[in-house]
Design an enzyme around this catalytic site. Structure first.
Site, PDB file in Angstrom:
ATOM      1  N   THR A   1      -2.984   7.456   9.516  1.00 19.16           N
ATOM      2  CA  THR A   1      -3.129   6.307   8.626  1.00 19.16           C
ATOM      3  C   THR A   1      -4.496   5.694   8.885  1.00 19.16           C
ATOM      4  O   THR A   1      -5.068   5.881   9.951  1.00 19.16           O
ATOM      5  CB  THR A   1      -1.977   5.299   8.868  1.00 19.16           C
ATOM      6  N   GLY A   2      -5.019   5.013   7.886  1.00 15.26           N
ATOM      7  CA  GLY A   2      -6.349   4.429   8.030  1.00 15.26           C
ATOM      8  C   GLY A   2      -7.301   4.995   6.993  1.00 15.26           C
ATOM      9  O   GLY A   2      -6.868   5.479   5.948  1.00 15.26           O
TER      10      GLY A   2
ATOM     11  N   THR B   1       1.533   7.109   0.107  1.00 10.09           N
ATOM     12  CA  THR B   1       0.667   5.929   0.067  1.00 10.09           C
ATOM     13  C   THR B   1       0.190   5.644  -1.349  1.00 10.09           C
ATOM     14  O   THR B   1       0.186   6.544  -2.198  1.00 10.09           O
ATOM     15  CB  THR B   1      -0.569   6.159   0.967  1.00 10.09           C
TER      16      THR B   1
ATOM     17  N   ARG C   1     -10.114   8.746  -6.770  1.00  3.99           N
ATOM     18  CA  ARG C   1     -10.294   8.971  -5.331  1.00  3.99           C
ATOM     19  C   ARG C   1      -8.983   9.453  -4.691  1.00  3.99           C
ATOM     20  O   ARG C   1      -7.917   8.903  -4.927  1.00  3.99           O
ATOM     21  CB  ARG C   1     -10.755   7.677  -4.664  1.00  3.99           C
TER      22      ARG C   1
ATOM     23  N   THR D   1       0.108   2.944   4.825  1.00  5.75           N
ATOM     24  CA  THR D   1       0.613   4.274   4.519  1.00  5.75           C
ATOM     25  C   THR D   1       1.770   4.597   5.449  1.00  5.75           C
ATOM     26  O   THR D   1       1.672   4.337   6.643  1.00  5.75           O
ATOM     27  CB  THR D   1      -0.496   5.309   4.776  1.00  5.75           C
TER      28      THR D   1
ATOM     29  N   SER E   1       0.786  -1.227   0.000  1.00  8.22           N
ATOM     30  CA  SER E   1       0.000   0.000   0.000  1.00  8.22           C
ATOM     31  C   SER E   1       0.818   1.276   0.000  1.00  8.22           C
ATOM     32  O   SER E   1       0.319   2.342   0.302  1.00  8.22           O
ATOM     33  CB  SER E   1      -1.057   0.005   1.096  1.00  8.22           C
TER      34      SER E   1
HETATM   35  C1  SD4 Z   1      -5.940   6.619   2.490  1.00  9.51           C
HETATM   36  N1  SD4 Z   1      -4.983   6.964   4.658  1.00  9.51           N
HETATM   37  O1  SD4 Z   1      -5.715   6.642   1.285  1.00  9.51           O
HETATM   38  C2  SD4 Z   1      -4.812   6.280   3.408  1.00  9.51           C
HETATM   39  C3  SD4 Z   1      -4.758   4.796   3.523  1.00  9.51           C
HETATM   40  C4  SD4 Z   1      -3.911   4.300   4.617  1.00  9.51           C
HETATM   41  O2  SD4 Z   1      -2.723   2.704   5.618  1.00  9.51           O
HETATM   42  O3  SD4 Z   1      -3.570   4.932   5.555  1.00  9.51           O
HETATM   43  N2  SD4 Z   1      -3.501   3.118   4.600  1.00  9.51           N
HETATM   44  O4  SD4 Z   1      -7.045   6.839   2.965  1.00  9.51           O
END
Ligand code: SD4
Length: 309
Positions: free
Chosen positions: A220-221, A187, A197, A169, A50
């Site tokens: 992250t998330g 990321t 997106r 990320t 990722s």
């Molecule tokens: C996102 N925050 O594209 C990122 C994804 C992510 O660990 O953190 N992945 O929404």
């Protein structure tokens, strides 16, 4: 007692990234150079699905990258939806340093990168293409964002290799020998997202924020929830008011939970923060978030003491 200089970054691959950043900082280099060099490591790692090379593609099979960088002088640069470039963080830095703008997206970002000497590469590895084709059979957009709960249930925090849902990320914050702070976030975003997106990671204030008077934060998330709450800016502003890094991260998580409890139950968001003194902390909605901390004494993987669930 907080120790400086220091580098911290999200998830377990933060260990290797911190090492690269530490090389720069321990040689007296700028935090800005350290975070750029540091996040290059997962960007170029095909096993990390990722970030950058080897990242999982969007719904249509494009690997699209989001990244931003911010320095101690309040300068920042970002790219979003950038394809075919191994090191989006360096393109973001070039946007910051060579243009009057903060963010370039999509084809314009690619054109800028190519004009400035970046090479066009194929970022879709065989493994990621295979995972995407497997996903296409059902094409259900239901990312399991708290998957690492299961992974971390076991005593040793190991990852399932090639897990198509892990979200890795990298957000990195560093203080150099002069006491200046910079940060970077990069990321490939959420796997199988709609083409176009953009998540929180390239958005200054959401995925990353640095204020050299106070400190820095990164996230992250599930980016949508972080953007809605301008998460990293919030964390830094709370630290300005006297919150510890961990308390500030917790409060930012609580905003997400209070506004959308039903969504929050099933997703992961983690914040990581570093203040001017070199104190750090993290907080996440779900268990399983980890971060790496590197200073002159150690380079350790830490798990936040608490999470909401
Ligand atoms: C996102 N925050 O594209 C990122 C994804 C992510 O660990 O953190 N992945 O929404």
């Amino acid at each position: 007692e907080p120790v400086k200089p220091i580098v911290i970054s999200t998830w377990d691959f933060g260990i290797a990234a911190n090492q690269a950043a530490w090389k720069v900082i321990s040689a007296g280099g700028r935090a800005l150079d350290a975070v750029e060099q540091g996040v290059h490591v997962p960007e170029a790692d095909p096993k990390n699905q990722s970030v950058g090379y080897g990242g999982l593609p969007d719904r249509d099979g494009h690997v699209t990258l989001d990244a931003c960088i911010m320095d101690d002088l309040g300068n920042c640069g970002a790219v979003a939806g950038l394809e075919h470039i191994m090191h989006p963080i360096s393109v973001a830095r070039m946007v910051m340093e060579k243009t009057p703008h903060v963010m370039l997206v999509g084809d314009g970002a690619l054109q800028f990168a190519l004009e400035n000497g970046f090479k066009k590469v194929n970022l879709l590895t065989k493994e990621s293409e295979k995972a995407w084709k497997e996903w296409l059979k059902t094409a259900k957009y239901a990312p399991v964002m708290n998957i690492e709960n299961k992974l971390y249930d076991k005593a040793a925090p190991t990852r399932l290799p090639g897990n198509q849902y892990n979200h890795d990320t990298i957000g990195m914050l560093a203080i150099d020998a002069k006491g200046n702070i910079s940060g970077a976030c990069t990321t490939s975003g959420m796997a199988y997202k709609l083409h176009g997106r953009v998540g929180d990671s390239p958005i200054i204030g959401a995925g990353l924020f640095v204020d050299n008077e106070v400190g820095g934060a990164t996230s992250t998330g599930v980016g949508e929830e972080v953007i809605r709450n301008v998460g990293s800016f919030l964390v830094v502003e709370l630290m300005r008011q006297g919150y510890t890094p961990e308390a500030a991260c917790k409060e930012a998580v609580m905003r997400i939970i209070k506004k959308k409890p039903d969504i929050a139950k099933n997703i992961q968001v983690g914040f990581l923060a570093l203040n001017k003194k070199g104190e750090y902390g993290a907080y996440a909605i779900q268990k399983g978030f980890s971060y790496a901390v590197c200073d002159q004494n150690k380079n350790d993987l830490l798990i936040p003491g608490k999470s909401y669930y």
